[in-house]
Write a protein that holds these residues in place. Structure first.
Motif, PDB file in Angstrom:
ATOM      1  N   SER A   1      -3.018   6.383   6.008  1.00 21.67           N
ATOM      2  CA  SER A   1      -3.783   5.219   5.538  1.00 21.67           C
ATOM      3  C   SER A   1      -3.557   5.109   4.027  1.00 21.67           C
TER       4      SER A   1
ATOM      5  N   HIS B   1      -8.197  -5.814   7.616  1.00 20.85           N
ATOM      6  CA  HIS B   1      -7.676  -6.117   6.278  1.00 20.85           C
ATOM      7  C   HIS B   1      -8.266  -5.195   5.205  1.00 20.85           C
ATOM      8  N   ARG B   2      -9.071  -4.223   5.646  1.00 18.88           N
ATOM      9  CA  ARG B   2      -9.645  -3.205   4.748  1.00 18.88           C
ATOM     10  C   ARG B   2     -10.408  -3.844   3.591  1.00 18.88           C
TER      11      ARG B   2
ATOM     12  N   GLU C   1      -5.958   4.714   0.903  1.00 15.33           N
ATOM     13  CA  GLU C   1      -7.267   5.226   1.323  1.00 15.33           C
ATOM     14  C   GLU C   1      -7.056   6.355   2.319  1.00 15.33           C
TER      15      GLU C   1
ATOM     16  N   ARG D   1      -5.660  -8.438  -0.502  1.00 12.21           N
ATOM     17  CA  ARG D   1      -6.079  -8.339   0.897  1.00 12.21           C
ATOM     18  C   ARG D   1      -6.928  -9.522   1.347  1.00 12.21           C
TER      19      ARG D   1
ATOM     20  N   TYR E   1     -12.229  -4.986   9.002  1.00 11.84           N
ATOM     21  CA  TYR E   1     -11.638  -3.646   9.069  1.00 11.84           C
ATOM     22  C   TYR E   1     -10.122  -3.722   9.043  1.00 11.84           C
TER      23      TYR E   1
ATOM     24  N   LYS F   1     -13.710  -4.418   1.516  1.00 11.96           N
ATOM     25  CA  LYS F   1     -14.912  -3.653   1.191  1.00 11.96           C
ATOM     26  C   LYS F   1     -16.143  -4.555   1.286  1.00 11.96           C
TER      27      LYS F   1
ATOM     28  N   ASP G   1       0.825  -1.211   0.000  1.00 11.92           N
ATOM     29  CA  ASP G   1       0.000   0.000   0.000  1.00 11.92           C
ATOM     30  C   ASP G   1       0.857   1.258   0.000  1.00 11.92           C
TER      31      ASP G   1
END
Length: 425
Positions: free
Chosen positions: A158, A342-343, A161, A366, A340, A345, A115
């Protein structure tokens, strides 16, 4: 002071020298006004830089250099076209400097996570495009000031994001966008800067959000997103043949559509403009005089036809506690903490006594790690290669037309929305 207007031009509107000339024709019509112009990377550049990044992370330097050379040559060719072949023009030197900076990053092996490196590499797409557009506008007599978005939009760390610090960013924007000294400013969409000097991105297709947050921070009169479609449509015309344009869309409807996956606007776009009741226009850069769509406050419900949103490449995951315990508050808190962390969606959820089912985007970078961690506490089952179809303002007939005999794994209906997770067509 004259009102401020924010224009956002996406990748399709800057995909080539010809497209940039068309952008300039639009800007020229408003050149007496106070403008903030937000520009995305040239079409396909973000994808190309993602490919370069992956080659670098995998130590495939031959493939990386080949792709990087293609990106460089493309941008230099389009830039030379715009400055009438003048290889000594300052634009060419500035592009070369940017490419040198990018290539320097690849001089050593990656030392941090994907990221972080993603944002430091992929952000160059917007840096290239804004240099080209700004120089070209100046070249044809449309004076403008280029602002580095990393100097005026402050975010946390972040990566991929970034979360904008609005109070700090407001002060920085008031300093950078000084309308007492100029009336046209141009900046990058999608990117921001951290307090420690690194670059963040605001989520894929985040240039819309950039335009909205700048409009909020600068108290703009309105925002216009210039696209290759006539406005907000009732469906993606590339998928559904009967799409129609929506003339008026409320903030609430727009945010529902964005959440469901509509590609016309970024999900985070609406909040900054709704908070200050700033209207958002979605217009065609091919037909700038056409009406387009207005997204704005509405005291009365706007009657809309059925609106269809299709999200592809979905995964349906079902989690079951190994000790056969109920899926209640304690269990749910663990699941959402994992998602959350591992983000991931989340697009749709459903739970029963001992099962929790969630439909998510298939983010390969992810999702694998998240599934492995889930297996420590839960029995995990999943189906991939699925689609999520959302129908706003549905009718029984429209559901029958688009679902037909397809295998549906999960469905939910409310008064206004029907959603179906099903096999890919």
């Amino acid at each position: 002071m004259k009102p401020i207007r924010v224009f956002k031009f996406g990748g399709a509107s800057v995909k080539s020298a010809g497209a940039i000339r068309n952008l300039a024709n639009i800007v020229k019509r408003f050149s007496a006004e106070n403008l903030v112009i937000v520009v995305s990377a040239m079409a396909k550049t973000t994808n190309a830089l993602e490919e370069v990044l992956m080659h670098w992370m995998n130590a495939d330097l031959t493939a990386m250099n080949t792709k990087l050379k293609e990106i460089k040559q493309f941008h230099l060719n389009e830039a030379l076209d715009l400055v009438e072949g003048d290889s000594n023009h300052l634009l060419i030197a500035e592009l070369q400097t940017l490419f040198n900076q990018l290539e320097t990053q690849f001089g050593q092996a990656p030392t941090k996570g994907y990221d972080f490196h993603y944002d430091q590499v992929v952000s160059f797409g917007e840096l290239f495009s804004t240099r080209i557009v700004s120089h070209y506008l100046n070249f044809i007599g449309i004076a403008n000031t280029l602002v580095d978005a990393r100097r005026c939009l402050r975010s946390d760390t972040s990566y991929r994001e970034g979360v904008i610090d609005e109070s700090t960013s407001r002060l920085l924007c008031q300093r950078e966008f000084d309308f007492s000294s100029a009336n046209i400013f141009l900046t990058q969409g999608f990117i921001a800067g951290t307090e420690v000097g690194t670059t963040t991105t605001l989520g894929r297709e985040g240039s819309d959000y950039t335009a909205a947050i700048l409009a909020n921070l600068l108290d703009a009169q309105d925002v216009t997103i210039w696209k290759d479609v006539a406005g907000v449509l009732s469906a993606d015309p590339k998928i559904f043949s009967n799409a129609v344009k929506l003339n008026i869309v409320s903030y609430q409807e727009a945010i529902e559509l964005a959440y469901c996956g509509a590609q016309i606007i970024h999900p985070k776009t609406i909040k900054p403009i709704q908070n200050k009741k700033i209207p958002l226009y979605v217009k065609s850069f091919m037909e700038p005089d056409a009406q387009g769509t207005i997204i704005a406050h509405s005291d009365t419900p706007v009657k809309l036809p059925p609106v269809l949103v299709l999200k592809r490449n979905q995964v349906l995951i079902t989690l079951s506690p190994r000790d056969f315990s109920f899926v209640i508050e304690d269990c749910l808190s663990k699941i959402f903490a994992l998602l959350y962390k591992h983000r991931i969606k989340v697009n749709m959820v459903h739970n029963s006594a001992i099962n929790f089912t969630v439909c998510v985007d298939n983010d390969k970078l992810r999702l694998g790690d998240a599934l492995e961690e889930m297996k420590h506490e839960f029995a995990v089952r999943y189906n991939s290669n699925l689609e999520l179809l959302t129908i706003r303002h549905y009718t029984p007939e429209i559901i029958g037309d688009f679902i037909g005999n397809r295998v549906v794994y999960l469905q939910q209906r409310t008064r206004s929305t029907a959603r179906f997770v099903m096999d890919a067509s």
